[in-house]
Motif scaffolding. Structure first.
Motif, mmCIF file in Angstrom:
data_model
loop_
_atom_site.group_PDB
_atom_site.id
_atom_site.type_symbol
_atom_site.label_atom_id
_atom_site.label_comp_id
_atom_site.label_asym_id
_atom_site.label_seq_id
_atom_site.Cartn_x
_atom_site.Cartn_y
_atom_site.Cartn_z
ATOM 1 N N LEU A 178 0.839 -1.198 0.000
ATOM 2 C CA LEU A 178 0.000 0.000 0.000
ATOM 3 C C LEU A 178 0.881 1.257 0.000
ATOM 4 O O LEU A 178 0.658 2.198 -0.773
ATOM 5 C CB LEU A 178 -0.898 -0.020 1.240
ATOM 6 C CG LEU A 178 -2.022 0.986 1.313
ATOM 7 C CD1 LEU A 178 -3.169 0.576 0.391
ATOM 8 C CD2 LEU A 178 -2.539 1.112 2.744
ATOM 9 N N ALA A 179 1.904 1.239 0.872
ATOM 10 C CA ALA A 179 2.839 2.366 0.973
ATOM 11 C C ALA A 179 3.534 2.594 -0.364
ATOM 12 O O ALA A 179 3.661 3.724 -0.843
ATOM 13 C CB ALA A 179 3.865 2.096 2.070
ATOM 14 N N ASN A 180 3.939 1.522 -0.990
ATOM 15 C CA ASN A 180 4.579 1.593 -2.296
ATOM 16 C C ASN A 180 3.653 2.267 -3.319
ATOM 17 O O ASN A 180 4.058 3.157 -4.067
ATOM 18 C CB ASN A 180 4.965 0.157 -2.707
ATOM 19 C CG ASN A 180 5.811 0.124 -3.960
ATOM 20 O OD1 ASN A 180 5.837 -0.877 -4.649
ATOM 21 N ND2 ASN A 180 6.497 1.203 -4.282
ATOM 22 N N GLY A 181 2.397 1.858 -3.303
ATOM 23 C CA GLY A 181 1.413 2.412 -4.228
ATOM 24 C C GLY A 181 1.088 3.882 -3.953
ATOM 25 O O GLY A 181 0.592 4.588 -4.818
ATOM 26 N N LEU A 182 1.381 4.320 -2.731
ATOM 27 C CA LEU A 182 1.152 5.727 -2.369
ATOM 28 C C LEU A 182 2.435 6.544 -2.512
ATOM 29 O O LEU A 182 2.507 7.690 -2.071
ATOM 30 C CB LEU A 182 0.648 5.815 -0.916
ATOM 31 C CG LEU A 182 -0.804 5.380 -0.691
ATOM 32 C CD1 LEU A 182 -1.082 5.174 0.795
ATOM 33 C CD2 LEU A 182 -1.781 6.400 -1.264
ATOM 34 N N ARG A 239 2.320 10.408 -1.718
ATOM 35 C CA ARG A 239 1.368 11.264 -2.454
ATOM 36 C C ARG A 239 0.324 11.786 -1.497
ATOM 37 O O ARG A 239 -0.133 12.905 -1.569
ATOM 38 C CB ARG A 239 0.670 10.465 -3.557
ATOM 39 C CG ARG A 239 1.468 10.276 -4.827
ATOM 40 C CD ARG A 239 0.592 9.673 -5.900
ATOM 41 N NE ARG A 239 0.118 8.338 -5.568
ATOM 42 C CZ ARG A 239 -1.132 8.036 -5.260
ATOM 43 N NH1 ARG A 239 -2.063 8.954 -5.284
ATOM 44 N NH2 ARG A 239 -1.471 6.792 -4.967
ATOM 45 N N LEU A 240 -0.115 10.902 -0.616
ATOM 46 C CA LEU A 240 -0.956 11.252 0.523
ATOM 47 C C LEU A 240 -0.203 10.700 1.729
ATOM 48 O O LEU A 240 0.451 9.667 1.613
ATOM 49 C CB LEU A 240 -2.313 10.552 0.428
ATOM 50 C CG LEU A 240 -3.275 10.989 -0.680
ATOM 51 C CD1 LEU A 240 -4.340 9.940 -0.919
ATOM 52 C CD2 LEU A 240 -3.920 12.312 -0.312
ATOM 53 N N ALA A 241 -0.276 11.369 2.870
ATOM 54 C CA ALA A 241 0.393 10.843 4.061
ATOM 55 C C ALA A 241 -0.240 9.503 4.427
ATOM 56 O O ALA A 241 -1.450 9.314 4.254
ATOM 57 C CB ALA A 241 0.260 11.825 5.213
ATOM 58 N N LEU A 242 0.581 8.588 4.886
ATOM 59 C CA LEU A 242 0.073 7.282 5.301
ATOM 60 C C LEU A 242 0.219 7.147 6.814
ATOM 61 O O LEU A 242 1.315 7.302 7.362
ATOM 62 C CB LEU A 242 0.857 6.165 4.588
ATOM 63 C CG LEU A 242 0.523 4.729 4.990
ATOM 64 C CD1 LEU A 242 -0.922 4.373 4.630
ATOM 65 C CD2 LEU A 242 1.479 3.739 4.318
ATOM 66 N N PHE A 243 -0.904 6.899 7.494
ATOM 67 C CA PHE A 243 -0.893 6.666 8.939
ATOM 68 C C PHE A 243 -1.152 5.189 9.165
ATOM 69 O O PHE A 243 -2.193 4.663 8.770
ATOM 70 C CB PHE A 243 -1.965 7.507 9.635
ATOM 71 C CG PHE A 243 -1.766 8.988 9.446
ATOM 72 C CD1 PHE A 243 -0.913 9.694 10.268
ATOM 73 C CD2 PHE A 243 -2.421 9.659 8.420
ATOM 74 C CE1 PHE A 243 -0.710 11.060 10.085
ATOM 75 C CE2 PHE A 243 -2.225 11.022 8.224
ATOM 76 C CZ PHE A 243 -1.367 11.726 9.062
ATOM 77 N N HIS A 244 -0.196 4.522 9.764
ATOM 78 C CA HIS A 244 -0.268 3.070 9.945
ATOM 79 C C HIS A 244 -0.387 2.751 11.439
ATOM 80 O O HIS A 244 0.514 3.043 12.219
ATOM 81 C CB HIS A 244 1.020 2.458 9.342
ATOM 82 C CG HIS A 244 1.113 0.975 9.489
ATOM 83 N ND1 HIS A 244 2.321 0.299 9.409
ATOM 84 C CD2 HIS A 244 0.172 0.018 9.685
ATOM 85 C CE1 HIS A 244 2.107 -1.009 9.567
ATOM 86 N NE2 HIS A 244 0.813 -1.192 9.735
ATOM 87 N N ALA A 245 -1.521 2.195 11.809
ATOM 88 C CA ALA A 245 -1.773 1.887 13.210
ATOM 89 C C ALA A 245 -1.872 0.383 13.431
ATOM 90 O O ALA A 245 -2.245 -0.366 12.528
ATOM 91 C CB ALA A 245 -3.076 2.551 13.665
ATOM 92 N N ASP A 246 -1.492 -0.059 14.605
ATOM 93 C CA ASP A 246 -1.630 -1.467 14.981
ATOM 94 C C ASP A 246 -2.267 -1.502 16.362
ATOM 95 O O ASP A 246 -1.682 -1.030 17.332
ATOM 96 C CB ASP A 246 -0.250 -2.138 14.992
ATOM 97 C CG ASP A 246 -0.371 -3.647 15.179
ATOM 98 O OD1 ASP A 246 -1.185 -4.073 16.022
ATOM 99 O OD2 ASP A 246 0.340 -4.393 14.492
ATOM 100 N N LEU A 247 -3.459 -2.045 16.433
ATOM 101 C CA LEU A 247 -4.211 -2.006 17.690
ATOM 102 C C LEU A 247 -4.097 -3.298 18.487
ATOM 103 O O LEU A 247 -4.894 -3.554 19.386
ATOM 104 C CB LEU A 247 -5.697 -1.710 17.402
ATOM 105 C CG LEU A 247 -5.962 -0.447 16.584
ATOM 106 C CD1 LEU A 247 -7.464 -0.214 16.452
ATOM 107 C CD2 LEU A 247 -5.287 0.762 17.207
ATOM 108 N N TYR A 248 -3.096 -4.103 18.147
ATOM 109 C CA TYR A 248 -2.944 -5.412 18.796
ATOM 110 C C TYR A 248 -3.030 -5.321 20.326
ATOM 111 O O TYR A 248 -3.644 -6.154 20.969
ATOM 112 C CB TYR A 248 -1.610 -6.037 18.377
ATOM 113 C CG TYR A 248 -1.422 -7.440 18.872
ATOM 114 C CD1 TYR A 248 -2.321 -8.443 18.510
ATOM 115 C CD2 TYR A 248 -0.349 -7.778 19.698
ATOM 116 C CE1 TYR A 248 -2.155 -9.743 18.951
ATOM 117 C CE2 TYR A 248 -0.177 -9.080 20.134
ATOM 118 C CZ TYR A 248 -1.082 -10.051 19.774
ATOM 119 O OH TYR A 248 -0.916 -11.334 20.211
#
Ligand code: ADP
Ligand code: MG
Length: 167
Positions: free
Chosen positions: A49-53, A75-84
């Motif tokens: 996904l990050a690659n595609g963005l 291109r758009l900021a990517l916010f990656h969360a992990d709620l484990y």
């Protein structure tokens, strides 16, 4: 909600490709939820996904275990969360509020959340829900639910684009 799409990947590479195709098609703020067991491939999907963005490849994408949310430029900021480590249900939502997660909704970026099923249903208000299950060592079954009319075109093309590019 549109018809769910099922796609099977047979390697981490293919899962990255699927994430990349989806990332490339995103041109506006959106929220994506990921669910699936440990080792299902949620983080691998986010790498694509990050690659595609167009997140620069020198960023190493891993699960944001200690920070809960990592931010990457693209291109758009990517916010990656992990709620484990977030508690389930209502208290999970309260914990999210405590860490200031709501602020991310005000940004124009793409929010992708691993272990989104830790939250109460409806909590995240995602535009795309991705559920991943492990079939065997190298095989993963993806079920994608897109919400919203503007995503219909992407839905139609996604499977075809994936099948064409995986060879
Ligand atoms: P999660 O974030 O869901 O806990 P990860 O993405 O960190 O899982 O890890 C997935 C693991 O499964 C990796 O070790 C990866 O190499 C392996 N794997 C094997 N086949 C696949 C596949 N088809 N798609 C994604 N990962 C795969
Ligand atoms: Mg992960």
């Amino acid at each position: 909600m549109t018809e769910p799409i099922e796609i099977t990947t047979t390697s981490p590479h293919e899962t990255r490709l699927l994430g990349k195709i989806i990332g490339q098609s995103i041109d506006q703020k959106m929220t994506i939820s990921l669910s699936g067991d440990l080792g299902a491939g949620k983080t691998v999907f986010v790498q694509g996904l990050a690659n595609g963005l167009d997140v620069p490849s020198d960023y190493i994408i891993t699960s944001p275990t200690y920070t809960i949310v990592n931010e990457y430029p693209g291109r758009l900021a990517l916010f990656h969360a992990d709620l484990y480590r977030i508690s389930g249900g209502i208290s999970g939502a309260a914990e999210l509020f405590d860490i200031g997660f709501e602020e991310f909704y005000d940004t124009n970026g793409v929010i992708v959340v691993e272990w989104a099923d830790r939250l109460a249903p409806g909590e995240l208000k995602e535009n795309l829900a991705v559920s991943i299950s492990t079939v065997d060592d190298l095989t993963r079954k993806f079920i994608l639910f897109f919400y919203g009319r503007e995503k219909k075109i992407l839905v139609k093309r996604l499977k075809k684009t994936f099948e064409t590019h995986k060879r």
